[in-house]
Design an enzyme around this catalytic site. Sequence first.
Site, PDB file in Angstrom:
ATOM      1  N   GLN A  39       0.829  -1.211   0.000  1.00  0.00           N
ATOM      2  CA  GLN A  39       0.000   0.000   0.000  1.00  0.00           C
ATOM      3  C   GLN A  39       0.860   1.256   0.000  1.00  0.00           C
ATOM      4  O   GLN A  39       0.434   2.308  -0.475  1.00  0.00           O
ATOM      5  CB  GLN A  39      -0.942   0.005   1.202  1.00  0.00           C
TER       6      GLN A  39
ATOM      7  N   GLY B 158       1.963  -6.229   0.677  1.00  0.00           N
ATOM      8  CA  GLY B 158       2.457  -6.795  -0.571  1.00  0.00           C
ATOM      9  C   GLY B 158       3.124  -8.138  -0.374  1.00  0.00           C
ATOM     10  O   GLY B 158       4.043  -8.494  -1.103  1.00  0.00           O
TER      11      GLY B 158
ATOM     12  N   HIS C 170      -1.761  -4.426  -5.338  1.00  0.00           N
ATOM     13  CA  HIS C 170      -1.238  -4.254  -3.980  1.00  0.00           C
ATOM     14  C   HIS C 170      -2.260  -4.681  -2.936  1.00  0.00           C
ATOM     15  O   HIS C 170      -3.477  -4.699  -3.183  1.00  0.00           O
ATOM     16  CB  HIS C 170      -0.851  -2.786  -3.729  1.00  0.00           C
ATOM     17  N   CYS C 171      -1.739  -5.056  -1.782  1.00  0.00           N
ATOM     18  CA  CYS C 171      -2.585  -5.279  -0.608  1.00  0.00           C
ATOM     19  C   CYS C 171      -2.053  -4.357   0.477  1.00  0.00           C
ATOM     20  O   CYS C 171      -1.806  -3.181   0.197  1.00  0.00           O
ATOM     21  CB  CYS C 171      -2.592  -6.755  -0.190  1.00  0.00           C
ATOM     22  N   ASN C 172      -1.854  -4.838   1.680  1.00  0.00           N
ATOM     23  CA  ASN C 172      -1.303  -3.984   2.724  1.00  0.00           C
ATOM     24  C   ASN C 172       0.223  -3.999   2.680  1.00  0.00           C
ATOM     25  O   ASN C 172       0.848  -2.982   2.425  1.00  0.00           O
ATOM     26  CB  ASN C 172      -1.809  -4.455   4.095  1.00  0.00           C
TER      27      ASN C 172
END
Length: 211
Positions: free
Chosen positions: A78, A153, A149-151
């Site tokens: 993120q 990665g 992306h996530c939080n």
Amino acid sequence: MQSLTEEIQSFSRTRLRKQCTRVTSLSGRRIIETWKGSTITVVEDPIPIEETTLGYVPDTSWDVQVGFVKPYLLLGSQDAAHDFGTLRKHKVSHILNVAFGVENVFPDLFIYKTVSIMDHPDADVLLHMKECCDFIQQARNEKGVVLVHCNAGVSRAPAVVIGYLMSCDGQSFDSALSMVKSARPASSPNRGFVEQLRNFKTPAMTNGSKN
């Protein structure tokens, strides 16, 4: 010998010993709570955070490293998605956000897709795979560059990219995992996602061909 009633009646707060407790907050701030009787005093703990062995101190380092999976497909955290300079540097046009509760900060500048996935072994990542793959393909067809992306990665975003490589690039799980880890070494989907992806029967595999 005094009876219990006599001991209680003769008890005095002044006889209480001074007590103190060190506390480490979630932000890493250390304080000392000291009390005697009914008086409580709170002060900063002078001991450096680095010397602590108890408590949780979050990783506050800024991670804008981007993994290059394909010329049109990037993988990151993120932090990278929230850093305008990084997005422009890598010519990102589309952003696939598969975190949970992470804001899309440039809605007027990039094309976003949000697919909220919990990073839990019991979460069904395959349930969202087609939606994610369609968005990645959209970016590719539009000659764009998509950042997934996530939080951090580490788990969700890599799992989605692995699923995309299997579904739309005809790769095996092991091959896709190797490519993703090569692009972003920190990638490590949780055990539930790994099990789901290993058993993922994609159209490309069923037809024995690549797109």
